[in-house]
Write a protein that holds these residues in place. Structure first.
Motif, PDB file in Angstrom:
ATOM      1  N   ARG A  64      42.814  32.594  43.303  1.00 48.33           N
ATOM      2  CA  ARG A  64      41.495  32.941  42.789  1.00 48.33           C
ATOM      3  C   ARG A  64      41.240  34.442  42.874  1.00 48.33           C
ATOM      4  O   ARG A  64      40.472  34.992  42.093  1.00 48.33           O
ATOM      5  CB  ARG A  64      40.414  32.201  43.584  1.00 48.33           C
ATOM      6  CG  ARG A  64      40.462  30.683  43.423  1.00 48.33           C
ATOM      7  CD  ARG A  64      39.348  30.019  44.206  1.00 48.33           C
ATOM      8  NE  ARG A  64      39.376  28.564  44.050  1.00 48.33           N
ATOM      9  CZ  ARG A  64      38.529  27.735  44.642  1.00 48.33           C
ATOM     10  NH1 ARG A  64      37.568  28.215  45.414  1.00 48.33           N
ATOM     11  NH2 ARG A  64      38.636  26.435  44.452  1.00 48.33           N
ATOM     12  N   ASN A  65      41.878  35.081  43.835  1.00 52.39           N
ATOM     13  CA  ASN A  65      41.631  36.491  44.062  1.00 52.39           C
ATOM     14  C   ASN A  65      42.294  37.346  42.985  1.00 52.39           C
ATOM     15  O   ASN A  65      43.474  37.185  42.689  1.00 52.39           O
ATOM     16  CB  ASN A  65      42.157  36.880  45.459  1.00 52.39           C
ATOM     17  CG  ASN A  65      41.827  38.306  45.805  1.00 52.39           C
ATOM     18  OD1 ASN A  65      42.479  39.221  45.323  1.00 52.39           O
ATOM     19  ND2 ASN A  65      40.825  38.486  46.650  1.00 52.39           N
ATOM     20  N   ALA A  66      41.549  38.278  42.403  1.00 49.50           N
ATOM     21  CA  ALA A  66      42.072  39.119  41.318  1.00 49.50           C
ATOM     22  C   ALA A  66      43.248  39.961  41.789  1.00 49.50           C
ATOM     23  O   ALA A  66      44.217  40.153  41.043  1.00 49.50           O
ATOM     24  CB  ALA A  66      40.964  40.008  40.768  1.00 49.50           C
ATOM     25  N   THR A  67      43.193  40.462  42.992  1.00 48.81           N
ATOM     26  CA  THR A  67      44.282  41.298  43.514  1.00 48.81           C
ATOM     27  C   THR A  67      45.568  40.492  43.615  1.00 48.81           C
ATOM     28  O   THR A  67      46.656  40.987  43.298  1.00 48.81           O
ATOM     29  CB  THR A  67      43.912  41.864  44.904  1.00 48.81           C
ATOM     30  OG1 THR A  67      42.700  42.609  44.781  1.00 48.81           O
ATOM     31  CG2 THR A  67      45.017  42.780  45.421  1.00 48.81           C
ATOM     32  N   GLU A  68      45.447  39.251  44.052  1.00 48.34           N
ATOM     33  CA  GLU A  68      46.624  38.393  44.150  1.00 48.34           C
ATOM     34  C   GLU A  68      47.211  38.137  42.772  1.00 48.34           C
ATOM     35  O   GLU A  68      48.430  38.079  42.600  1.00 48.34           O
ATOM     36  CB  GLU A  68      46.250  37.068  44.813  1.00 48.34           C
ATOM     37  CG  GLU A  68      46.116  37.137  46.318  1.00 48.34           C
ATOM     38  CD  GLU A  68      47.431  37.542  46.985  1.00 48.34           C
ATOM     39  OE1 GLU A  68      48.486  37.013  46.592  1.00 48.34           O
ATOM     40  OE2 GLU A  68      47.390  38.417  47.866  1.00 48.34           O
ATOM     41  N   ARG A  69      46.370  37.993  41.762  1.00 51.25           N
ATOM     42  CA  ARG A  69      46.856  37.779  40.404  1.00 51.25           C
ATOM     43  C   ARG A  69      47.656  38.986  39.921  1.00 51.25           C
ATOM     44  O   ARG A  69      48.670  38.833  39.245  1.00 51.25           O
ATOM     45  CB  ARG A  69      45.678  37.519  39.464  1.00 51.25           C
ATOM     46  CG  ARG A  69      45.032  36.163  39.681  1.00 51.25           C
ATOM     47  CD  ARG A  69      43.818  35.986  38.799  1.00 51.25           C
ATOM     48  NE  ARG A  69      43.180  34.696  39.054  1.00 51.25           N
ATOM     49  CZ  ARG A  69      41.932  34.409  38.708  1.00 51.25           C
ATOM     50  NH1 ARG A  69      41.189  35.317  38.112  1.00 51.25           N
ATOM     51  NH2 ARG A  69      41.420  33.223  38.951  1.00 51.25           N
TER      52      ARG A  69
END
Length: 207
Positions: A64-69
């Motif tokens: 869900r986290n944008a940074t992880e994406r």
């Protein structure tokens, strides 16, 4: 991918278009996957196969986290670039390896062994397949020479366009042969056969 791959730039100079394919199931039956798929425009072959120390298919985590994406996207691109670099090097080596017709026949027998108890129908199917593969090899050899690269292309061409398939009702593609072949490519049904051919031919250049 931004750049095309060139096999044996100083020889046959064969162009291959590199793709990344994302596959997802929204009903929970399969994870989100990423597949690298080299496509050779000359014959429309999907050249996906396993190469040394490089992945051809992997799973991307649902986050869900944008940074992880962003991290997953960078990881995916890095794995893809590594695959294509290794793939081009191995294919260039095959393009510089001679392949005799008896060696090609040995490859065919390895990929499609005939059991001692095979029926007459199976034996006929074997001969039809061998004849088709010989013609494909001859066609490829006109441009790429009688090489391990031409042999691998012939096997790939056969699997992608000529191998018998039966679209099932479960897939929703009964009667739709082209759609069934496309689904077969995405799902990688023939990847192991292609990879086996690649490994066997790679062994020839190491002798």
């Amino acid at each position: 991918m931004p750049q095309h791959v060139i096999v044996d730039a100083d020889g046959i100079n064969d162009e291959v278009i590199p793709f990344i394919v994302a596959i997802n199931s929204h009903d929970g039956r399969s994870p989100y996957q990423v597949v690298v798929t080299p496509w050779r425009p000359v014959c429309g072959n999907t050249e996906r196969l396993a190469v040394q120390d490089a992945l051809t298919r992997w799973t991307v985590r649902h986050t869900r986290n944008a940074t992880e994406r962003i991290r997953e996207a960078r990881r995916t691109l890095g794995l893809s670039i590594r695959y294509y670099d290794q793939w081009a090097a191995e294919e260039t080596a095959l393009a510089r390896t001679d392949l005799a017709i008896n060696q090609f026949d040995q490859l065919i027998d390895t990929l499609w062994p005939l059991d001692d108890t095979a029926t007459a129908r199976s034996a006929r199917t074997r001969e039809v397949r061998r004849d088709r593969l010989h013609r494909l090899f001859a066609d490829e050899a006109e441009r790429a020479g009688r090489t391990a690269y031409a042999g691998e292309r012939a096997v790939t061409d056969y699997l992608d366009h000529y191998a018998p398939i039966r679209p099932s009702a479960a897939s929703g593609l009964r009667g739709n042969l082209s759609g069934a072949r496309g689904l077969r490519l995405l799902e990688g049904i023939d990847d192991e056969l292609k990879s086996t051919a690649h490994r066997r031919l790679t062994q020839l250049r190491q002798r």
